[in-house]
Motif scaffolding. Structure first.
Motif, PDB file in Angstrom:
ATOM      1  N   ALA A  21      53.248  56.851  61.199  1.00 12.13           N
ATOM      2  CA  ALA A  21      54.399  56.602  60.335  1.00 12.13           C
ATOM      3  C   ALA A  21      54.012  56.790  58.867  1.00 12.13           C
ATOM      4  O   ALA A  21      54.731  57.433  58.099  1.00 12.13           O
ATOM      5  CB  ALA A  21      54.935  55.188  60.567  1.00 12.13           C
ATOM      6  N   LEU A  22      52.859  56.261  58.495  1.00 18.68           N
ATOM      7  CA  LEU A  22      52.428  56.399  57.100  1.00 18.68           C
ATOM      8  C   LEU A  22      52.139  57.857  56.757  1.00 18.68           C
ATOM      9  O   LEU A  22      52.534  58.348  55.692  1.00 18.68           O
ATOM     10  CB  LEU A  22      51.186  55.542  56.840  1.00 18.68           C
ATOM     11  N   ALA A  23      51.484  58.554  57.670  1.00 15.48           N
ATOM     12  CA  ALA A  23      51.163  59.955  57.407  1.00 15.48           C
ATOM     13  C   ALA A  23      52.438  60.770  57.231  1.00 15.48           C
ATOM     14  O   ALA A  23      52.528  61.638  56.363  1.00 15.48           O
ATOM     15  CB  ALA A  23      50.315  60.515  58.545  1.00 15.48           C
ATOM     16  N   LYS A  24      53.417  60.444  58.032  1.00 10.29           N
ATOM     17  CA  LYS A  24      54.699  61.144  57.931  1.00 10.29           C
ATOM     18  C   LYS A  24      55.327  60.903  56.558  1.00 10.29           C
ATOM     19  O   LYS A  24      55.768  61.842  55.888  1.00 10.29           O
ATOM     20  CB  LYS A  24      55.615  60.619  59.034  1.00 10.29           C
ATOM     21  N   ALA A  69      39.962  63.589  61.803  1.00 10.45           N
ATOM     22  CA  ALA A  69      39.322  62.663  60.879  1.00 10.45           C
ATOM     23  C   ALA A  69      38.679  61.497  61.619  1.00 10.45           C
ATOM     24  O   ALA A  69      38.129  60.591  60.991  1.00 10.45           O
ATOM     25  CB  ALA A  69      40.360  62.147  59.877  1.00 10.45           C
ATOM     26  N   GLY A  70      38.746  61.524  62.947  1.00  9.47           N
ATOM     27  CA  GLY A  70      38.149  60.445  63.725  1.00  9.47           C
ATOM     28  C   GLY A  70      38.997  59.180  63.733  1.00  9.47           C
ATOM     29  O   GLY A  70      38.496  58.093  63.982  1.00  9.47           O
ATOM     30  N   SER A  80      52.854  66.761  66.003  1.00  8.26           N
ATOM     31  CA  SER A  80      51.615  67.317  66.537  1.00  8.26           C
ATOM     32  C   SER A  80      50.585  67.652  65.471  1.00  8.26           C
ATOM     33  O   SER A  80      49.405  67.365  65.636  1.00  8.26           O
ATOM     34  CB  SER A  80      51.912  68.537  67.400  1.00  8.26           C
ATOM     35  N   SER A  81      51.007  68.226  64.332  1.00  9.40           N
ATOM     36  CA  SER A  81      49.982  68.593  63.357  1.00  9.40           C
ATOM     37  C   SER A  81      49.391  67.362  62.701  1.00  9.40           C
ATOM     38  O   SER A  81      48.201  67.309  62.397  1.00  9.40           O
ATOM     39  CB  SER A  81      50.560  69.537  62.316  1.00  9.40           C
ATOM     40  N   ILE A  82      50.205  66.351  62.508  1.00  6.90           N
ATOM     41  CA  ILE A  82      49.686  65.119  61.921  1.00  6.90           C
ATOM     42  C   ILE A  82      48.724  64.449  62.880  1.00  6.90           C
ATOM     43  O   ILE A  82      47.667  63.967  62.492  1.00  6.90           O
ATOM     44  CB  ILE A  82      50.851  64.177  61.535  1.00  6.90           C
ATOM     45  N   ILE A  83      49.069  64.459  64.147  1.00  5.44           N
ATOM     46  CA  ILE A  83      48.161  63.888  65.141  1.00  5.44           C
ATOM     47  C   ILE A  83      46.818  64.603  65.093  1.00  5.44           C
ATOM     48  O   ILE A  83      45.757  63.971  65.109  1.00  5.44           O
ATOM     49  CB  ILE A  83      48.784  63.995  66.560  1.00  5.44           C
TER      50      ILE A  83
END
Lengths: 142, 142
Positions: free
Chosen positions: B27-30, B17-18, B8-11
């Motif tokens: 997946a990359l952010a994780k 950031a648009g 949720s926080s990554i989303i």
DNA sequence: TTATTTTCTAGAATCGTTCTAAGCTATTGA
DNA sequence: TCAATAGCTTAGAACGATTCTAGAAAATAA
């Protein structure tokens, strides 16, 4: 008038570096070192050589730049991915980098002091400290 | 057990950031943001994704890294010609660069102060000051 | 001079990165 | 719910900077 031995000091510099003073290296050294402090890419220097009617291959320019750098005659500066600048000023100093024009400029050495240097990671020692001040043109520029 | 809303926080970060929270970007952010401060190249991150069984093209990795950087989620660091590192730490800080292993490390922010900043060239303003302390392994290393 | 070694060169190869055009996917609003 | 649409991902080609290759040329040594 110039001296009647315009190349002698450059020849000495090359010899001291263990490099044969070939026609190509002399021409490049002349372009590099006889115009004050410069910041050039390989392509740029190759272009200058062509403009000066010195026929030289790009590979040789790259070779010479790396050899000069290894010999301490030049310093390589990395400010942008995918392009290397070579700086004829090998004294300790730092740089301004203009992000919009991709131009590099020396910051005079008296300015800018880096204090409170942390200890490097265990088992390593510092080879160099590079400071790059990135700038961009102000908005309302004419 | 992990929270039942591990993304949720990554989303939220992506949405703010648009950027659509797509499978690939999540997946990359994780991989990027759930392991503390990291310094990765695009190739390296692509490799990690593969290792984690996330099929993603290299072009998408490049796109995502640049989008994250533009959004202020990452910072690009240039220390070597021909390779870009992306740093998950976007606070003001500087780096050690190990020339022999090509490794990048943060210098904690309290350390290292740059003083006596000279005025930038006329018509420009400073966007960032980057300090890289280059180090090499000591000789007699085992 | 001749021999030896280094250097130079054009062109191919390589590297990291970006582009392209086509197919997917998330979101929107009937 | 279901298209419609705007945004995203993809494989592969293209790209620009740099390095490599192998043979020709030039510099030095003998």
């Amino acid at each position: 008038m110039a001296s009647d031995r315009p190349y002698s000091s450059i020849i000495e510099r090359l010899k001291n570096a263990g490099l044969r003073p070939t026609r190509q290296r002399l021409a490049l050294a002349k372009l590099l070192f006889e115009k004050g402090n410069r910041h050039l890419t390989a392509e740029h220097l190759h272009g200058e050589a062509s403009a000066a009617n010195v026929r030289i291959s790009l590979a040789t320019v790259y070779n010479a730049l790396h050899q000069f750098t290894a010999a301490g005659l030049l310093r390589e500066v990395v400010v942008e991915p995918g392009r290397s600048y070579f700086d004829t000023n090998v004294e300790e100093h730092h740089h301004f980098y203009r992000e919009d024009t991709c131009g590099l400029e020396d910051i005079p050495g008296e300015h800018l002091q880096v204090g409170d240097l942390p200890a490097p990671p265990a088992g390593t020692s510092v080879t160099r400290v590079d400071v790059v001040i990135r700038v961009k043109s102000d908005q309302g520029s004419t």
